[in-house]
Design a protein around this motif. Structure first.
Motif, PDB file in Angstrom:
ATOM      1  N   GLU A 402       0.847  -1.386  -0.173  1.00  0.00           N
ATOM      2  CA  GLU A 402      -0.171  -0.447  -0.002  1.00  0.00           C
ATOM      3  C   GLU A 402       0.984   0.886   0.162  1.00  0.00           C
ATOM      4  OE1 GLU A 402      -3.065   0.242   3.329  1.00  0.00           O
ATOM      5  OE2 GLU A 402      -3.846  -1.722   2.010  1.00  0.00           O
ATOM      6  N   VAL A 403       0.162   2.314  -0.348  1.00  0.00           N
ATOM      7  CA  VAL A 403       1.739   3.664  -0.820  1.00  0.00           C
ATOM      8  C   VAL A 403       1.576   4.267   0.821  1.00  0.00           C
ATOM      9  CG1 VAL A 403       1.260   5.943  -0.947  1.00  0.00           C
ATOM     10  CG2 VAL A 403       0.323   3.913  -3.001  1.00  0.00           C
ATOM     11  N   THR A 404       2.456   4.929   1.278  1.00  0.00           N
ATOM     12  CA  THR A 404       2.363   5.036   2.535  1.00  0.00           C
ATOM     13  C   THR A 404       2.640   6.451   3.072  1.00  0.00           C
ATOM     14  OG1 THR A 404       4.668   4.407   2.674  1.00  0.00           O
ATOM     15  CG2 THR A 404       3.149   3.311   3.368  1.00  0.00           C
ATOM     16  N   VAL A 405       3.559   6.843   2.102  1.00  0.00           N
ATOM     17  CA  VAL A 405       4.016   8.306   1.912  1.00  0.00           C
ATOM     18  C   VAL A 405       3.680   9.496   0.067  1.00  0.00           C
ATOM     19  CG1 VAL A 405       6.105   9.726   2.572  1.00  0.00           C
ATOM     20  CG2 VAL A 405       5.130   7.549   4.169  1.00  0.00           C
ATOM     21  N   VAL A 406       3.070   9.689  -0.017  1.00  0.00           N
ATOM     22  CA  VAL A 406       3.548  10.399  -1.226  1.00  0.00           C
ATOM     23  C   VAL A 406       4.502  12.057  -0.568  1.00  0.00           C
ATOM     24  CG1 VAL A 406       2.749  11.618  -2.884  1.00  0.00           C
ATOM     25  CG2 VAL A 406       1.501   9.698  -2.197  1.00  0.00           C
ATOM     26  N   GLU A 407       5.210  12.468  -1.391  1.00  0.00           N
ATOM     27  CA  GLU A 407       6.079  13.953  -0.786  1.00  0.00           C
ATOM     28  C   GLU A 407       6.242  14.080  -2.295  1.00  0.00           C
ATOM     29  OE1 GLU A 407       9.993  15.016   1.439  1.00  0.00           O
ATOM     30  OE2 GLU A 407       8.546  13.706   2.026  1.00  0.00           O
ATOM     31  N   GLN A 491      15.533   6.711   5.467  1.00  0.00           N
ATOM     32  CA  GLN A 491      14.776   6.754   7.270  1.00  0.00           C
ATOM     33  C   GLN A 491      13.622   6.162   6.520  1.00  0.00           C
ATOM     34  OE1 GLN A 491      15.533   7.604  10.007  1.00  0.00           O
ATOM     35  NE2 GLN A 491      13.317   6.829  11.271  1.00  0.00           N
ATOM     36  N   LEU A 492      12.874   6.124   5.799  1.00  0.00           N
ATOM     37  CA  LEU A 492      11.657   5.383   5.299  1.00  0.00           C
ATOM     38  C   LEU A 492      11.918   4.053   4.486  1.00  0.00           C
ATOM     39  CD1 LEU A 492      10.267   7.759   2.961  1.00  0.00           C
ATOM     40  CD2 LEU A 492       8.473   7.237   4.890  1.00  0.00           C
ATOM     41  N   GLN A 493      13.117   3.850   4.134  1.00  0.00           N
ATOM     42  CA  GLN A 493      13.787   2.329   3.477  1.00  0.00           C
ATOM     43  C   GLN A 493      14.501   1.749   5.396  1.00  0.00           C
ATOM     44  OE1 GLN A 493      16.687   3.141   1.254  1.00  0.00           O
ATOM     45  NE2 GLN A 493      15.571   2.622  -1.094  1.00  0.00           N
ATOM     46  N   SER A 494      14.296   2.306   6.101  1.00  0.00           N
ATOM     47  CA  SER A 494      15.564   1.363   7.045  1.00  0.00           C
ATOM     48  C   SER A 494      13.262   1.303   8.350  1.00  0.00           C
ATOM     49  CB  SER A 494      15.771   2.583   8.472  1.00  0.00           C
ATOM     50  OG  SER A 494      15.222   3.939   8.803  1.00  0.00           O
ATOM     51  N   GLU A 495      12.743   2.164   7.506  1.00  0.00           N
ATOM     52  CA  GLU A 495      10.943   1.501   8.050  1.00  0.00           C
ATOM     53  C   GLU A 495      10.572   0.376   7.644  1.00  0.00           C
ATOM     54  OE1 GLU A 495       9.132   5.697   8.878  1.00  0.00           O
ATOM     55  OE2 GLU A 495      10.941   6.102  10.247  1.00  0.00           O
ATOM     56  N   GLY A 496      10.946  -0.304   6.800  1.00  0.00           N
ATOM     57  CA  GLY A 496      10.162  -1.125   5.766  1.00  0.00           C
ATOM     58  C   GLY A 496       9.774  -0.732   5.264  1.00  0.00           C
ATOM     59  N   ASN A 497      10.113   0.486   3.814  1.00  0.00           N
ATOM     60  CA  ASN A 497       9.303   0.950   3.135  1.00  0.00           C
ATOM     61  C   ASN A 497      10.508   0.847   1.738  1.00  0.00           C
ATOM     62  OD1 ASN A 497       6.396   2.555   3.678  1.00  0.00           O
ATOM     63  ND2 ASN A 497       8.511   3.131   5.096  1.00  0.00           N
ATOM     64  N   THR A 498       9.589   0.681   0.593  1.00  0.00           N
ATOM     65  CA  THR A 498      10.513   0.699  -0.820  1.00  0.00           C
ATOM     66  C   THR A 498       9.668   1.926  -1.071  1.00  0.00           C
ATOM     67  OG1 THR A 498      10.117  -1.437  -0.981  1.00  0.00           O
ATOM     68  CG2 THR A 498      10.592  -0.225  -2.837  1.00  0.00           C
ATOM     69  N   VAL A 499      11.025   3.004  -1.596  1.00  0.00           N
ATOM     70  CA  VAL A 499      11.017   3.693  -1.714  1.00  0.00           C
ATOM     71  C   VAL A 499      11.142   4.293  -3.204  1.00  0.00           C
ATOM     72  CG1 VAL A 499      11.398   6.737  -1.909  1.00  0.00           C
ATOM     73  CG2 VAL A 499      11.368   5.354   0.315  1.00  0.00           C
ATOM     74  N   MET A 500      10.026   4.753  -4.467  1.00  0.00           N
ATOM     75  CA  MET A 500      10.282   5.134  -6.395  1.00  0.00           C
ATOM     76  C   MET A 500      10.726   6.603  -6.031  1.00  0.00           C
ATOM     77  SD  MET A 500       7.599   2.305  -7.094  1.00  0.00           S
ATOM     78  CE  MET A 500       6.506   2.514  -5.602  1.00  0.00           C
ATOM     79  N   LEU A 501      11.199   7.141  -6.970  1.00  0.00           N
ATOM     80  CA  LEU A 501      11.805   8.453  -7.122  1.00  0.00           C
ATOM     81  C   LEU A 501      10.977   8.485  -8.587  1.00  0.00           C
ATOM     82  CD1 LEU A 501      15.481   9.210  -6.402  1.00  0.00           C
ATOM     83  CD2 LEU A 501      13.272   9.469  -4.614  1.00  0.00           C
ATOM     84  N   VAL A 502      10.768   9.864  -8.599  1.00  0.00           N
ATOM     85  CA  VAL A 502      10.009   9.926  -9.931  1.00  0.00           C
ATOM     86  C   VAL A 502      10.756  11.740 -10.433  1.00  0.00           C
ATOM     87  CG1 VAL A 502       7.659  10.905 -11.436  1.00  0.00           C
ATOM     88  CG2 VAL A 502       7.945   9.795  -9.338  1.00  0.00           C
ATOM     89  N   ALA A 503      10.607  11.027 -12.255  1.00  0.00           N
ATOM     90  CA  ALA A 503      11.452  12.472 -12.426  1.00  0.00           C
ATOM     91  C   ALA A 503      10.475  12.963 -14.093  1.00  0.00           C
ATOM     92  CB  ALA A 503      12.958  12.389 -12.966  1.00  0.00           C
ATOM     93  N   GLU A 504      10.530  14.050 -13.883  1.00  0.00           N
ATOM     94  CA  GLU A 504       9.981  14.184 -15.508  1.00  0.00           C
ATOM     95  C   GLU A 504      11.244  15.143 -16.228  1.00  0.00           C
ATOM     96  OE1 GLU A 504       6.210  17.754 -17.223  1.00  0.00           O
ATOM     97  OE2 GLU A 504       7.876  17.942 -15.090  1.00  0.00           O
ATOM     98  N   PHE A 511       8.632  11.409  -4.917  1.00  0.00           N
ATOM     99  CA  PHE A 511       8.580  10.488  -4.035  1.00  0.00           C
ATOM    100  C   PHE A 511       7.347   9.653  -3.554  1.00  0.00           C
ATOM    101  CE2 PHE A 511      10.572  11.726  -0.036  1.00  0.00           C
ATOM    102  CZ  PHE A 511       9.849  10.860   0.484  1.00  0.00           C
ATOM    103  N   ILE A 512       7.557   8.193  -3.672  1.00  0.00           N
ATOM    104  CA  ILE A 512       6.119   7.218  -3.268  1.00  0.00           C
ATOM    105  C   ILE A 512       7.022   6.442  -2.587  1.00  0.00           C
ATOM    106  CG2 ILE A 512       4.181   5.834  -3.802  1.00  0.00           C
ATOM    107  CD1 ILE A 512       3.669   7.968  -6.351  1.00  0.00           C
ATOM    108  N   ALA A 513       6.658   6.723  -1.119  1.00  0.00           N
ATOM    109  CA  ALA A 513       6.430   5.090  -0.496  1.00  0.00           C
ATOM    110  C   ALA A 513       5.939   3.903  -0.511  1.00  0.00           C
ATOM    111  CB  ALA A 513       7.135   5.777   0.816  1.00  0.00           C
ATOM    112  N   VAL A 514       6.311   3.042  -0.898  1.00  0.00           N
ATOM    113  CA  VAL A 514       4.640   2.062  -0.604  1.00  0.00           C
ATOM    114  C   VAL A 514       5.683   0.430   0.604  1.00  0.00           C
ATOM    115  CG1 VAL A 514       4.442   0.071  -2.028  1.00  0.00           C
ATOM    116  CG2 VAL A 514       4.477   2.317  -3.087  1.00  0.00           C
ATOM    117  N   ALA A 515       4.143   0.243   0.918  1.00  0.00           N
ATOM    118  CA  ALA A 515       4.641  -0.528   1.972  1.00  0.00           C
ATOM    119  C   ALA A 515       4.125  -1.993   2.196  1.00  0.00           C
ATOM    120  CB  ALA A 515       5.227  -0.574   2.911  1.00  0.00           C
ATOM    121  N   ASP A 516       4.128  -3.225   2.673  1.00  0.00           N
ATOM    122  CA  ASP A 516       3.270  -3.897   2.939  1.00  0.00           C
ATOM    123  C   ASP A 516       2.847  -4.049   4.540  1.00  0.00           C
ATOM    124  OD1 ASP A 516       1.877  -6.361   3.466  1.00  0.00           O
ATOM    125  OD2 ASP A 516       3.246  -7.748   3.599  1.00  0.00           O
ATOM    126  N   PRO A 517       1.790  -3.414   4.781  1.00  0.00           N
ATOM    127  CA  PRO A 517       1.022  -2.432   6.065  1.00  0.00           C
ATOM    128  C   PRO A 517       1.291  -3.772   7.419  1.00  0.00           C
ATOM    129  CG  PRO A 517      -0.247  -2.317   4.778  1.00  0.00           C
ATOM    130  CD  PRO A 517       0.513  -2.912   3.610  1.00  0.00           C
TER     131      PRO A 517
END
Length: 694
Positions: A402-407, A491-504, A511-517
């Motif tokens: 599930e998506v956990t963080v959108v920045e 920091q987010l990765q250390s908490e168990g998130n998979t982080v995807m960066l976005v570029a245009e 970025f969007i962080a996704v994790a199995d909650p």
């Protein structure tokens, strides 16, 4: 061919063994197995219901086909044996009054006692004398010898009292055993016997055994669902407590699975049938619960072996008490009477029933609570557990990302662009982003020149601009990202998130962080497990160490072992068993099969939805969560405690009664009270297991 039948009036464990042997001796019978706990018999051979009933005629056992839902049982007070007992009691009371008015040896008083004995003990004598002719010594044989002996030495009143007390004890034992079996009979009656089916343009009421796969059921609000199936039309809340033990109704809509025996609460549903009536989840639960009650636990095997030697020893003691003292000057009548009393007090009924009645009650109670325990051996083993290993994905966590963080600066526009790219990808992380966008009511845009880059991410053209979504290392190779963002990502990765960066067009956009909650119940369950005495909890997962440690720390796990292959999980379980003895493994019943098999107890989650979980695990939690795990351990420990108490009660009361021989205080009615008291005590003590709840 194997056929199964339901039994009525099967209340005595010794009777069950005799009934089984009688069936085996019938011509054309290859094998027979009586399941005392489930009150059921399986026969391989060519026999009729009438043949089987004749084999059980000694105890008035009634037989019905397994598919017959519930037999019309005679009310307790109207049963023939109980009416006969009441009549016997009337003659006994009049006889006692007459013995006080005249004397105990007066012909009128003796005549009344004889009538009380014959009326109350006719069936017992018939069975007892038949057993005696074959040197088969059960309670009825011992009682028959004792009553005949009492009559020979002139103890008519004693004999009549003992016959009455024995009849009362048999009636109460039958009533108590039926109470213990209620859990199964309630399960059998959960699913309705018929359902409304659409046949062409007509709605027809059809018995469930004639409903076919792909038939469409019409289920109105307030009706029970008759078959397992998939919702094809409508939406409603469905109460699944009868299957999963969950108190909160579950919302069901198009494409969702529903189970036979669950209650449709508010909306109208149309359900396409996916399983025949004998294959539904509730049918499997009933079958597995009944099979579990037939499987003997270690303590039951010990008791059965003990009882095999115990009865001959008691008969030898009774013979010794009756014969030896008079040879050295004792009174023959007094010591023969004492010997008869030893015969009565020594019957192993209470001992034989002490374990199965507790196991029947516990397994039945667990099934009602949504926990399937597949045998007495597993019920006992759960109570000895000191360490539990958990799979992570789908067990402690929800099992899907599930998506956990959108920045980003403009979340709506950002999510729309990323979602549009990910719509073309089948990766689970991509699907998590698409699902998140839909929940935010964002619609995808058209993407040109979509390209998936294996191991890195994906890119495509939207409104003339190239958008790239992917791993941190890939986006860093095509775009400049500030140190603050990189620190936040770590920091987010250390908490168990998979982080995807976005570029245009090569410019970093967010970025969007996704994790199995983690499941909301997992932390509370682990705390509850510690409170019931679980010393060690360990997570065994194939995930990377950083993610696993983050989740383990959050949940308060004792230990975390990450990056494991299935064979490494097996090794970990073996190491835990060496250190802690009894170890449980909790998983999904498929991916963790080797570890589940190696553990002392394999516990699968979500048994209601997966046949594999029902088949492979020793214990299946029917709901897809861990909430019932602490309850299961409490129930098992209570069952172990009660089984030990029962064995102590059964032997203790008899030893006390036998010690009364020394001062000469043991009488026939004290003997029958000791036997009746021990039997009722173990049955009623076992019924306390019905009160163990979540």
């Amino acid at each position: 061919m194997k056929k199964e039948y339901r039994l009525e009036n099967l209340s005595c464990a010794n009777c069950a063994m005799k009934f089984e042997n009688n069936i085996k001796s019938l011509p054309n019978v290859e094998e027979a197995l009586v399941n005392f706990g489930a009150s059921k018999v399986a026969v391989i051979g060519n026999v009729t219901v009438e043949d089987i009933e004749k084999a059980g005629a000694f105890d008035g056992i009634k037989v019905a086909p397994i598919k017959q839902r519930k037999q019309d049982t005679t009310p307790f007070l109207k049963r023939k044996e109980n009416v006969v007992t009441a009549i016997s009691f009337v003659f006994l009371v009049i006889g006692i009054i007459a013995s006080f008015m005249y004397e105990e040896t007066h012909p009128f008083a003796i005549g009344l006692f004889v009538i009380a004995i014959i009326v109350g003990g006719y069936d017992m004598f018939k069975s007892g004398l038949f057993n005696l002719s074959r040197f088969y010594f059960d309670m009825k044989t011992l009682m028959t010898i004792a009553i005949i002996g009492a009559a020979i030495i002139g103890e008519w009143r004693e004999g009549a009292v003992v016959v009455f007390l024995f009849a009362v004890s048999e009636a109460l034992e039958a009533y108590s055993m039926n109470k213990a079996r209620q859990s199964i009979s309630q399960l059998i009656d959960i699913a309705p016997p018929s359902a409304t089916v659409r046949r062409g343009v007509q709605l027809v009421e059809v018995d469930t055994e004639f409903i076919e796969i792909n038939d469409v059921l019409i289920i109105k609000p307030g009706q029970k669902i008759a078959m397992d199936g998939i919702v094809v039309k409508g939406a409603s809340s469905v109460n699944q407590a009868s299957i999963t033990g969950e108190a909160v109704p579950v919302y069901k809509a198009n494409g969702d699975e529903v189970f036979a025996g669950t209650l449709n609460e508010e909306g109208s549903l149309e359900v396409k049938v996916t399983k025949r009536v004998e294959d539904t989840t509730i049918a499997k639960i009933i079958h597995l619960v009944e099979e579990a009650q037939a499987e003997k636990a270690p303590s039951q095997k010990f008791v059965d072996q003990f009882a095999k030697y115990y009865t001959p020893i008691i008969i030898a003691i009774a013979f010794f008490v009756a014969i030896v003292p008079p040879l050295f000057g004792g009174d023959w009548q007094t010591w023969i009477y004492q010997g008869l009393a030893v015969l009565v007090v020594g019957c192993p009924c209470a001992l034989v029933v002490s374990t199965p009645v507790a196991i029947v009650t516990a397994i039945g109670n667990a099934a009602k609570q949504g926990v399937l325990i597949k045998g007495g051996i597993h019920l006992e083993e759960i109570g000895r557990i000191r360490a539990i290993a958990f799979d992570k994905t789908g067990t402690l966590t929800r099992g899907y990302p599930e998506v956990t963080v959108v920045e980003t600066e403009n979340p709506h526009d950002f999510i729309q662009k990323v979602m549009s790219i990910e719509t073309y990808s089948q990766h689970p992380l991509a699907q998590a982003i698409v699902k998140y966008g839909k929940t935010e009511h964002i619609h995808a845009l058209t993407v040109d020149h979509f390209k998936s880059i294996t191991g890195s991410g994906a890119e495509g053209i939207i409104d003339g601009n190239k958008w790239s979504v992917g791993s941190v290392s890939w986006i860093l190779s095509i775009s400049a990202v500030s140190a603050e963002v990189i620190e936040r990502v770590k920091q987010l990765q250390s908490e168990g998130n998979t982080v995807m960066l976005v570029a245009e067009d090569g410019v970093y956009k967010g970025f969007i962080a996704v994790a199995d909650p983690v499941r909301t119940t997992s932390m509370q369950v682990l705390q509850n497990l510690k409170s019931v005495g679980i010393k060690h909890t360990v997570m065994l997962t194939g995930d990377d160490t950083r993610t696993a440690n983050a989740i383990g720390a959050k949940l308060g796990m004792t230990d975390v072992e990450a990056g494991l292959m299935p064979e490494q999980k097996l090794t970990a379980i073996k190491a835990l068993k060496e250190k802690y003895g009894a170890v449980a493994m909790v998983g999904d019943g498929v991916n963790d099969a080797p570890a589940l098999a190696a553990a002392s107890v394999g516990i699968a989650m979500g048994g209601a939805g997966t046949d594999a979980a029902l088949e492979t695990a020793d214990v299946a939690l029917m709901a897809d969560d861990l909430e019932k795990l602490p309850y299961t351990i409490r129930l098992s420990r209570k069952a172990l405690h009660i089984i030990k108490e029962n064995i102590m009660f059964a032997l203790g009361l008899k030893i006390i009664a036998l010690l009364l021989i020394i001062p000469g205080w043991l009488t026939l009615w004290i003997a029958i009270f000791a036997d009746m008291g021990a039997t009722l005590l173990v049955v009623l003590n076992s019924l306390r297991l019905l009160k163990v709840h979540k």
